[in-house]
Design a protein around this motif. Structure first.
Motif, short mmCIF file in Angstrom:
data_model
loop_
_atom_site.label_atom_id
_atom_site.label_comp_id
_atom_site.label_asym_id
_atom_site.label_seq_id
_atom_site.Cartn_x
_atom_site.Cartn_y
_atom_site.Cartn_z
N LEU A 210 98.22 -97.55 89.53
CA LEU A 210 98.27 -96.16 89.06
C LEU A 210 98.26 -95.16 90.20
O LEU A 210 98.72 -94.03 90.05
CB LEU A 210 97.07 -95.88 88.13
CG LEU A 210 97.05 -96.64 86.80
CD1 LEU A 210 95.74 -96.36 86.07
CD2 LEU A 210 98.24 -96.26 85.93
N ALA A 213 101.92 -94.57 90.96
CA ALA A 213 102.79 -94.43 89.79
C ALA A 213 102.81 -92.99 89.31
O ALA A 213 101.93 -92.19 89.67
CB ALA A 213 102.32 -95.35 88.67
N ASP A 215 102.24 -89.95 86.72
CA ASP A 215 101.15 -89.70 85.76
C ASP A 215 101.57 -90.13 84.37
O ASP A 215 102.67 -89.82 83.90
CB ASP A 215 100.79 -88.22 85.76
CG ASP A 215 100.12 -87.79 87.07
OD1 ASP A 215 99.44 -88.62 87.68
OD2 ASP A 215 100.33 -86.62 87.47
N ASN A 216 100.68 -90.86 83.70
CA ASN A 216 100.94 -91.34 82.35
C ASN A 216 99.81 -90.90 81.44
O ASN A 216 98.71 -91.47 81.49
CB ASN A 216 101.06 -92.86 82.35
CG ASN A 216 101.39 -93.41 80.97
OD1 ASN A 216 101.63 -92.66 80.03
ND2 ASN A 216 101.37 -94.73 80.85
N ALA A 218 99.23 -91.46 78.48
CA ALA A 218 98.78 -92.50 77.55
C ALA A 218 97.86 -93.52 78.21
O ALA A 218 97.22 -94.31 77.52
CB ALA A 218 100.00 -93.22 76.95
N SER A 219 97.78 -93.50 79.54
CA SER A 219 96.95 -94.47 80.24
C SER A 219 95.47 -94.13 80.07
O SER A 219 95.09 -92.95 80.12
CB SER A 219 97.29 -94.48 81.74
OG SER A 219 96.40 -95.32 82.45
#
Length: 250
Positions: A210, A213, A215-216, A218-219
């Motif tokens: 992460l 990666a 930004d998500n 949903a994570s």
């Protein structure tokens, strides 16, 4: 060996000895340099193969995911070589408290992996900027990617050292590291039980990934939260390795 010689094996000197061990075998720094070059090298290929306008900053760090494999295997080999080469008896005769050897190996691999990750990420972003990737307005993201890549590789390296010290066998150590870091997350997703896949984000590689990666929302973890989870695994691994190291014959 006299008691005076034993008492001179201070943690600082043990640390220095681990740096000498790492640098003496030329394949160690060469492998780390290759891990460093993977990230900017793949970034250059990505910019060359695609339109620069379609490349995002996080995609420039795709090589870091491959670099972690080299770093993890190198760390496992660096730890297991102590036993495969038969030098463990000499090492622990000179450092009978044993834990400074483990800490020394973890620090050596952690520092070199951090430098390889951070410098590699910086080189990838620089290559992207030269190639036309728009990085304006992404200053905070760039900082996170550079520092995060270093933290990611350092955490993986320290965990691999701990696994190597626990397993001791060279081939088994490498296979265990590969299985735990890469195969396990994939295997868990194949288990047909709904709660099980929710464990995957908290495993070392997915959590640490992460950091590099996009930004998500949903994570369940933020980027730095993932880094904290990775280092929790690394610290737990080192503590387990210290217990095993102190309770086994060399």
């Amino acid at each position: 060996m006299t008691s005076d010689a034993v008492t001179r094996a201070t943690p600082v000197r043990v640390m220095r000895a681990e740096w000498v061990k790492f640098g003496t075998l030329l394949s160690n720094p060469i492998t780390m340099c290759v891990a460093f070059l993977l990230t900017p090298g793949l970034a250059v290929l990505l910019v060359w193969a695609r339109s620069a306008q379609s490349v995002t900053p996080t995609e420039l760090l795709a090589g870091a995911s491959w670099a972690q494999m080299l770093v993890a295997v190198l760390a496992a080999v660096f730890a297991c070589t102590e036993w495969s080469s038969g030098t463990s008896r000499v090492t622990f005769l000179a450092a009978p408290t044993r834990w400074p050897v483990l800490v020394g190996k973890a620090v050596v691999m952690g520092v070199t992996a951090f430098l390889a990750g951070a410098l590699g990420a910086g080189g990838a972003l620089l290559a992207g900027a030269i190639g036309g990737v728009d990085l304006t307005g992404h200053a905070s993201l760039a900082v996170r990617l550079v520092v995060g890549a270093g933290v990611y590789l350092a955490g993986i390296a320290i965990l691999a050292v701990a696994i190597g010290v626990i397993v001791r066998d060279l081939v088994a150590g490498i296979l265990t590291v590969i299985g735990f870091i890469w195969v396990l997350p994939l295997a868990i997703t194949l288990i047909p039980w709904e709660p099980v896949p929710h464990v995957v984000p908290y495993l070392p590689s997915p959590a640490g990934g992460l950091l590099i990666a996009a930004d998500n929302p949903a994570s369940p973890l933020t980027a730095w939260g993932g880094g904290a989870v990775l280092f929790a695994w690394a610290v737990a691994g080192v503590l387990c390795a210290a217990l095993v190291l102190g309770g086994r014959d060399v």
